[in-house]
Design a protein around this motif. Structure first.
Motif, PDB file in Angstrom:
ATOM      1  N   SER A   1       0.833  -1.202   0.000  1.00 55.93           N
ATOM      2  CA  SER A   1       0.000   0.000   0.000  1.00 55.93           C
ATOM      3  C   SER A   1       0.872   1.258   0.000  1.00 55.93           C
ATOM      4  CB  SER A   1      -0.922  -0.015   1.220  1.00 55.93           C
ATOM      5  OG  SER A   1      -1.716   1.123   1.253  1.00 55.93           O
ATOM      6  N   PHE A   2       1.913   1.253   0.830  1.00 51.10           N
ATOM      7  CA  PHE A   2       2.829   2.387   0.891  1.00 51.10           C
ATOM      8  C   PHE A   2       3.534   2.593  -0.456  1.00 51.10           C
ATOM      9  CE2 PHE A   2       7.002   4.249   1.643  1.00 51.10           C
ATOM     10  CZ  PHE A   2       6.651   5.416   2.310  1.00 51.10           C
ATOM     11  N   THR A   3       3.943   1.510  -1.087  1.00 49.50           N
ATOM     12  CA  THR A   3       4.617   1.586  -2.390  1.00 49.50           C
ATOM     13  C   THR A   3       3.692   2.178  -3.445  1.00 49.50           C
ATOM     14  OG1 THR A   3       6.008  -0.308  -1.838  1.00 49.50           O
ATOM     15  CG2 THR A   3       5.778   0.224  -4.166  1.00 49.50           C
ATOM     16  N   LEU A   4       2.422   1.774  -3.424  1.00 46.42           N
ATOM     17  CA  LEU A   4       1.473   2.331  -4.398  1.00 46.42           C
ATOM     18  C   LEU A   4       1.282   3.830  -4.187  1.00 46.42           C
ATOM     19  CD1 LEU A   4      -1.125  -0.560  -4.461  1.00 46.42           C
ATOM     20  CD2 LEU A   4       0.331   0.185  -6.356  1.00 46.42           C
ATOM     21  N   LYS A   5       1.251   4.259  -2.932  1.00 45.00           N
ATOM     22  CA  LYS A   5       1.135   5.695  -2.656  1.00 45.00           C
ATOM     23  C   LYS A   5       2.377   6.439  -3.160  1.00 45.00           C
ATOM     24  CE  LYS A   5      -2.071   5.696   1.236  1.00 45.00           C
ATOM     25  NZ  LYS A   5      -2.532   4.331   1.304  1.00 45.00           N
ATOM     26  N   ALA A   6       3.541   5.847  -2.972  1.00 41.15           N
ATOM     27  CA  ALA A   6       4.781   6.471  -3.457  1.00 41.15           C
ATOM     28  C   ALA A   6       4.771   6.566  -4.982  1.00 41.15           C
ATOM     29  CB  ALA A   6       5.993   5.679  -2.977  1.00 41.15           C
ATOM     30  N   LEU A   7       4.306   5.520  -5.649  1.00 38.53           N
ATOM     31  CA  LEU A   7       4.230   5.557  -7.109  1.00 38.53           C
ATOM     32  C   LEU A   7       3.237   6.609  -7.592  1.00 38.53           C
ATOM     33  CD1 LEU A   7       4.356   1.752  -7.965  1.00 38.53           C
ATOM     34  CD2 LEU A   7       6.033   3.482  -8.607  1.00 38.53           C
ATOM     35  N   ALA A   8       2.099   6.706  -6.937  1.00 36.34           N
ATOM     36  CA  ALA A   8       1.105   7.707  -7.321  1.00 36.34           C
ATOM     37  C   ALA A   8       1.662   9.116  -7.141  1.00 36.34           C
ATOM     38  CB  ALA A   8      -0.170   7.528  -6.499  1.00 36.34           C
ATOM     39  N   ALA A   9       2.349   9.357  -6.044  1.00 38.27           N
ATOM     40  CA  ALA A   9       2.953  10.671  -5.807  1.00 38.27           C
ATOM     41  C   ALA A   9       4.018  10.963  -6.863  1.00 38.27           C
ATOM     42  CB  ALA A   9       3.554  10.732  -4.403  1.00 38.27           C
ATOM     43  N   THR A  10       4.776   9.953  -7.242  1.00 33.32           N
ATOM     44  CA  THR A  10       5.798  10.127  -8.278  1.00 33.32           C
ATOM     45  C   THR A  10       5.166  10.473  -9.613  1.00 33.32           C
ATOM     46  OG1 THR A  10       7.250   8.573  -7.141  1.00 33.32           O
ATOM     47  CG2 THR A  10       7.722   8.993  -9.463  1.00 33.32           C
ATOM     48  N   PHE A  11       4.111   9.761  -9.987  1.00 34.47           N
ATOM     49  CA  PHE A  11       3.420  10.061 -11.242  1.00 34.47           C
ATOM     50  C   PHE A  11       2.849  11.476 -11.227  1.00 34.47           C
ATOM     51  CE2 PHE A  11       3.808   5.725 -12.397  1.00 34.47           C
ATOM     52  CZ  PHE A  11       3.526   5.633 -13.752  1.00 34.47           C
ATOM     53  N   GLY A  12       2.243  11.853 -10.113  1.00 36.91           N
ATOM     54  CA  GLY A  12       1.692  13.206 -10.007  1.00 36.91           C
ATOM     55  C   GLY A  12       2.768  14.267 -10.102  1.00 36.91           C
ATOM     56  N   SER A  13       3.879  14.069  -9.406  1.00 35.31           N
ATOM     57  CA  SER A  13       4.994  15.026  -9.450  1.00 35.31           C
ATOM     58  C   SER A  13       5.603  15.092 -10.832  1.00 35.31           C
ATOM     59  CB  SER A  13       6.075  14.618  -8.441  1.00 35.31           C
ATOM     60  OG  SER A  13       5.555  14.611  -7.148  1.00 35.31           O
ATOM     61  N   ALA A  14       5.749  13.937 -11.467  1.00 33.27           N
ATOM     62  CA  ALA A  14       6.308  13.910 -12.823  1.00 33.27           C
ATOM     63  C   ALA A  14       5.400  14.663 -13.797  1.00 33.27           C
ATOM     64  CB  ALA A  14       6.515  12.475 -13.278  1.00 33.27           C
ATOM     65  N   ALA A  15       4.113  14.489 -13.661  1.00 37.18           N
ATOM     66  CA  ALA A  15       3.171  15.183 -14.551  1.00 37.18           C
ATOM     67  C   ALA A  15       3.259  16.693 -14.350  1.00 37.18           C
ATOM     68  CB  ALA A  15       1.747  14.696 -14.303  1.00 37.18           C
ATOM     69  N   VAL A  16       3.353  17.123 -13.096  1.00 39.31           N
ATOM     70  CA  VAL A  16       3.492  18.553 -12.810  1.00 39.31           C
ATOM     71  C   VAL A  16       4.793  19.079 -13.404  1.00 39.31           C
ATOM     72  CG1 VAL A  16       3.883  20.216 -10.949  1.00 39.31           C
ATOM     73  CG2 VAL A  16       2.020  18.560 -10.775  1.00 39.31           C
ATOM     74  N   ALA A  17       5.889  18.354 -13.231  1.00 43.34           N
ATOM     75  CA  ALA A  17       7.184  18.779 -13.755  1.00 43.34           C
ATOM     76  C   ALA A  17       7.169  18.863 -15.268  1.00 43.34           C
ATOM     77  CB  ALA A  17       8.277  17.826 -13.288  1.00 43.34           C
ATOM     78  N   VAL A  18       6.581  17.884 -15.913  1.00 40.56           N
ATOM     79  CA  VAL A  18       6.517  17.891 -17.376  1.00 40.56           C
ATOM     80  C   VAL A  18       5.637  19.043 -17.861  1.00 40.56           C
ATOM     81  CG1 VAL A  18       5.667  16.604 -19.388  1.00 40.56           C
ATOM     82  CG2 VAL A  18       7.046  15.446 -17.659  1.00 40.56           C
ATOM     83  N   MET A  19       4.503  19.257 -17.203  1.00 38.08           N
ATOM     84  CA  MET A  19       3.627  20.354 -17.611  1.00 38.08           C
ATOM     85  C   MET A  19       4.313  21.704 -17.423  1.00 38.08           C
ATOM     86  SD  MET A  19      -0.288  19.473 -16.476  1.00 38.08           S
ATOM     87  CE  MET A  19       0.080  19.158 -14.767  1.00 38.08           C
ATOM     88  N   ALA A  20       5.058  21.849 -16.344  1.00 35.77           N
ATOM     89  CA  ALA A  20       5.692  23.130 -16.029  1.00 35.77           C
ATOM     90  C   ALA A  20       6.887  23.431 -16.922  1.00 35.77           C
ATOM     91  CB  ALA A  20       6.124  23.149 -14.569  1.00 35.77           C
ATOM     92  N   THR A  21       7.548  22.409 -17.420  1.00 27.51           N
ATOM     93  CA  THR A  21       8.775  22.636 -18.189  1.00 27.51           C
ATOM     94  C   THR A  21       8.623  22.394 -19.687  1.00 27.51           C
ATOM     95  OG1 THR A  21       9.528  20.376 -17.763  1.00 27.51           O
ATOM     96  CG2 THR A  21      10.245  22.088 -16.214  1.00 27.51           C
ATOM     97  N   ALA A  22       7.490  21.911 -20.122  1.00 28.79           N
ATOM     98  CA  ALA A  22       7.300  21.614 -21.541  1.00 28.79           C
ATOM     99  C   ALA A  22       7.251  22.904 -22.358  1.00 28.79           C
ATOM    100  CB  ALA A  22       6.020  20.816 -21.741  1.00 28.79           C
ATOM    101  N   GLU A  23       7.832  22.843 -23.561  1.00 30.40           N
ATOM    102  CA  GLU A  23       7.793  24.014 -24.454  1.00 30.40           C
ATOM    103  C   GLU A  23       6.361  24.345 -24.833  1.00 30.40           C
ATOM    104  OE1 GLU A  23      10.420  24.081 -27.818  1.00 30.40           O
ATOM    105  OE2 GLU A  23      12.004  23.114 -26.657  1.00 30.40           O
TER     106      GLU A  23
END
Length: 144
Positions: A30-52
């Protein structure tokens, strides 16, 4: 205490130890799934913020696996609860086959996956990620 009672008690203790291990793994998953979800969310924010050329599809691409993680997390909680009930029956010395890890009979006594996914103990984490994703996406696309 006779030899049979001592043997029965040691079998029960070994059984409880095995069940404790299963329950611990459920919590770790359960903890691992939460970590993966947070990673996906953070990655999406980073990609949206830095994309041309920012695209809302980045957020949508992150939402699909996060929903899957959310449901899997709820399923692990459901399984954990069933194993806790099995553990409790063994602890009380009720009639359970020695070393049985079969928790299926206890699944009927636990809430459904959807109900657990919407419970406060699971939903607050995923809702917070979705709200953060939505807020960042709104800011990026309102400013752009």
């Amino acid at each position: 205490m006779g030899d049979t009672e001592v043997q029965d008690e040691s079998i029960r203790i070994a059984h409880l130890t095995m069940l404790q291990g299963v329950i611990t793994r459920m919590g770790a998953n359960s903890f691992t799934l939460k970590a993966l979800a947070a990673t996906f969310g953070s990655a999406a924010v980073a990609v949206m913020a830095t994309a041309e050329t920012p695209s809302p599809y980045y957020a949508v691409a992150a939402v699909v696996p996060m929903i899957i993680f959310w449901l899997m997390d709820a399923q692990y909680l459901r399984l954990e609860r069933a194993y806790r009930k099995l553990y409790d029956h063994v602890r009380k010395g009720e009639e359970i086959e020695a070393y049985s890890l079969e928790a299926t009979p206890f699944m009927k006594d636990t809430s459904s996956v959807i109900r657990l996914a919407l419970s406060w103990s699971v939903s607050w984490f995923y809702v917070a990620i979705f709200l953060s994703l939505g807020a960042v996406a709104s800011l990026i696309f309102c400013v752009a």
